[in-house]
Design an enzyme around this catalytic site. Structure first.
Site, PDB file in Angstrom:
ATOM      1  CB  CYS A 175      -0.924  -0.041   1.256  1.00 31.69           C
ATOM      2  SG  CYS A 175      -1.466   1.505   1.836  1.00 31.69           S
ATOM      3  CB  CYS A 197       0.622   1.637   4.243  1.00 28.73           C
ATOM      4  SG  CYS A 197      -1.089   0.857   4.409  1.00 28.73           S
TER       5      CYS A 197
END
Lengths: 102, 627
Positions: free
Chosen positions: A28, A31
């Site tokens: 991600c 993230c």
């Protein structure tokens, strides 16, 4: 201080302390960006505990905590979740939540 | 490994059109064309290939008439007479494509000049008429204008289904003729996914843009001209976590925002959700109408299956028209209507579009019917569903509602559009119903929105069907390829000024694009990114758009740097799925292709554009100039 933990380790930490628990995924982009944001925050507030947990490898825990996606930040105080932020956020939004529980 | 960055800096279309205008005016001054040998400029404003301008001077004031001769017979002619003048700049509208058009200029004294104007073929992405049933007498010189819901183009069809008007710019959403005869529609300049463009544009049918009204929260879906000429426009505030939940009043002369309405002030965001609702797009406002009689604004919210009325002055909620299931009882008691009359045939609307307030206060709309229930267990599959135009009579004293007309239910999935569409009220019993979002897969209504379907896939068909009925009789039906957001029937010419000279204006302002306050650790390298990333930067007068291709999960950040300043813009490479996609104009075929817009507002100076991809910061070689 940022510490990566697993579900087992999560169960052993002091849940009464104010803390931030972040669920992330290695796949991600937001993230990855958030990890730098949290590093910056931790530099300024080194005593505040930030725990990061791999969403994909701790599925039971994320279900237990009702985490539906990543990144998700949970803010705890006195053993209870006080608030959560979903998605990538900037420092002021996260610091605001930390200050509310610290 | 090859590396590459593409870059283009193009003037705004308003500036390019002004330059074109200056050029043909210079030719007019130099060549001194006469009535017998006029100057002809095909596509004078660059974006409408089916128009021309005929220019000449006469010694005395005369009132010329332009006639675009029909392909078949004179009943198909389109004519317009212009005011008396000695300097004539006559718009020629409604040329046939790929054809040598016969155009007659005639004067009141009986003299006439015939000129041939040859047009070229239209772009491949044009959507063709598949079927049309109407008559020349019914449609007259009107054209059915359809606005795109994807990468197709705004297109106008005559009574035979021939294309007589087209813009080569992918302008979007609503299209309306305003009191001065111009049309207002959404701009084609990308700002924010999924379909937010910079604002609205006001143009004539030659394609000349007089004004672009820019909005910090961009424009989406719909607008409405007030009696004083100011505009209601649908927008949002990108600094918060919800979208499509605000309306603003724009000053028509300055583009300034005079007033705004925030629906979060009057509606709970987590109740009454339609099948497409999520926390981000909780209301999905797709239509606005001002009702002078009640001094109220009527708004359609697709994701609450509701049409609401709010007081113009205070913004207070007046009523909610929709299925009350799932709403708090105190709100049901206070704001919702109870059905009366023929209850056996009464249906609530679901995920509706295009609310209209009729002269008598009735509410009309296009009831898309997507899901056609509040409760998941009762959702109707698209292939078993229907869409329709519907008219409700509401009694705001008794809080009662009666369904008094509908069209489309009987056609089932063949008329089913899960998104977009509109209705028009012409007179009592005379309506248009535009089902522009029809999508089939292997003969059945698709479960996907048309914007997500690829017409080139075997078995996939996208259709747009526009119907007009009068007193229950269908007098017009147009079926085209593709999906079209809205339909609007208009004559090409109007009685006002069909062309005004002068530079167009860029009004209002874009937002200050949100920056990211943290820079990830990355090693700066003196290299361009790999060609695979397909990096492309389009710079414009007031913003730039960055395009790139990145693997999902990459950490990507765009940086603008000079000696004194650094500005950072995070680029999200995570998959984003939209439950509403009213225009697919900005969708990319490869979902790894990402674009972001950065407004120049708030930036000053010359900046080097750099790109962080994971742990490296690449050069692009592009300088962005912000004045």
């Amino acid at each position: 201080m940022i510490t990566e933990i697993t579900q087992q380790e999560y169960e052993q930490i002091d849940h009464l302390q104010p803390m931030l628990v972040e669920f992330y995924s290695k796949t991600c982009g937001p993230c990855k960006m958030l990890s730098f944001v949290l590093k910056d925050i931790s530099k300024k507030q080194p005593d505040f505990p930030i725990y990061i947990i791999d969403f994909d490898e701790n599925r039971e825990l994320k279900e237990q905590l009702g985490v539906k996606g990543f990144p998700t930040m949970l803010f705890f105080k006195d053993g209870a979740e006080v608030s959560r932020l979903e998605g990538l956020k900037q420092k002021p939004a996260i610091i605001k939540e930390i200050e509310a529980i610290a | 490994m090859s590396t590459k960055v593409r870059y283009i800096n193009q003037d705004h279309i308003i500036d390019r059109q002004h330059q074109s205008e200056q050029e043909f005016l210079t030719r007019l001054a130099d060549a001194k064309p006469t009535f017998e040998q006029p100057q002809v400029e095909v596509n004078p404003y660059l974006i409408n290939p089916l128009c021309a301008l005929v220019l000449f001077r006469t010694e005395t004031e005369v009132a010329p008439t332009v006639t675009v001769c029909g392909k078949r017979n004179e009943r198909e002619d389109i004519s317009h007479s212009f005011p008396a003048a000695t300097k004539h700049l006559l718009p020629v509208l409604g040329l046939y494509e790929n054809f040598t058009n016969k155009v007659v200029i005639s004067l009141p004294d009986g003299r006439s000049t015939t000129i041939d104007i040859t047009t070229g073929p239209l772009p491949e992405e044009v959507c063709r008429c598949l079927n049309i049933h109407t008559s020349a007498d019914y449609l007259g010189t009107n054209i059915m204008f359809l606005t795109p819901a994807g990468k197709n183009l705004p297109t106008g069809y005559d009574y035979r289904g021939d294309i007589r008007w087209l813009l080569t710019e992918n302008t979007m959403f609503d299209i309306k003729r305003v009191a001065n005869g111009n049309i207002i529609t959404g701009s084609s300049r990308f700002c924010h996914m999924p379909y937010n463009a910079t604002g609205l544009i006001e143009l004539n049918l030659l394609g000349k843009i007089y004004k672009e009204y820019r909005l910090p929260g961009n424009y989406h879906h719909d607008h409405f001209e007030m009696e004083d000429g100011n505009l209601l426009a649908l927008t949002q505030d990108f600094s918060r976590d919800t979208v499509e939940d605000m309306c603003v009043l724009l000053d028509r002369n300055t583009g300034e925002i005079l007033k705004s309405w925030d629906y979060r002030d009057v509606l709970p965001m987590d109740v009454g959700g339609s099948g497409s609702q999520d926390a981000h797009d909780w209301f999905h406002n797709n239509a606005v109408w001002y009702d002078k009689k009640t001094n109220s604004i009527v708004l359609s919210g697709r994701h609450q299956d509701g049409v609401i009325s709010i007081d113009y002055d205070s913004g207070a909620l007046n009523w909610i028209l929709g299925d009350p299931e799932g709403w708090p009882q105190e709100m049901v008691d206070k704001y919702f209507f109870t059905p009366v009359g023929d209850l056996a045939n009464f249906d609530w609307q679901y995920e509706q579009h295009a609310c209209v307030v009729c002269p008598d206060g009735d509410i009309m709309m296009f009831d898309n019917g997507q899901y056609r229930a509040k409760n998941k267990e009762n959702y109707i599959k698209n292939r078993e569903n229907f869409s329709r135009g519907v008219r409700y009579r509401i009694d705001t004293e008794k809080m009662e509602i009666e369904q008094i007309w509908q069209y489309g239910k009987e056609r089932g999935q063949d008329f089913f559009s899960p998104y977009i569409c509109n209705v028009e009220y012409y007179d009592e019993g005379h309506y248009m119903i535009h089902s522009g979002g029809i999508g089939f897969e292997n003969g059945y209504a698709s479960d996907s929105l048309g914007a997500f379907l690829d017409m080139k896939t075997p078995g996939v068909e996208l259709r747009s069907v526009t119907v007009e009925e009068k007193d229950g009789v269908v007098l017009y039906e147009l079926e085209t390829e593709g999906n079209f957001y809205r339909a609007e029937k208009l004559p090409l010419y109007h009685d006002g000024a069909n062309l005004e000279l002068g530079a167009g204006k860029l009004l209002g302002s874009l937002e200050v694009t949100e920056e990211f306050d943290t820079e990830p650790e990355a090693e700066e390298v003196m290299e361009l990114p790999e060609s695979w990333h397909n990096v492309f930067i389009e710079e414009d007068v007031d913003r730039f758009v960055f395009h790139g291709r990145f693997e999902r999960g990459s950490l990507v950040m765009l940086c603008l740097e000079n000696k004194g300043e650094s500005h950072r813009y995070f680029i999200n490479t995570a998959a984003v799925w939209s439950l509403a996609m009213c225009s697919g104009a900005f969708l990319e075929k490869d979902d790894r292709d990402i674009k972001i817009h950065v407004s120049k507002r708030g930036l000053s100076g010359v900046f080097q554009a750099k790109l962080i991809i994971n742990d490296k910061k690449f050069q692009t070689g592009v300088s962005i100039i912000c004045q």
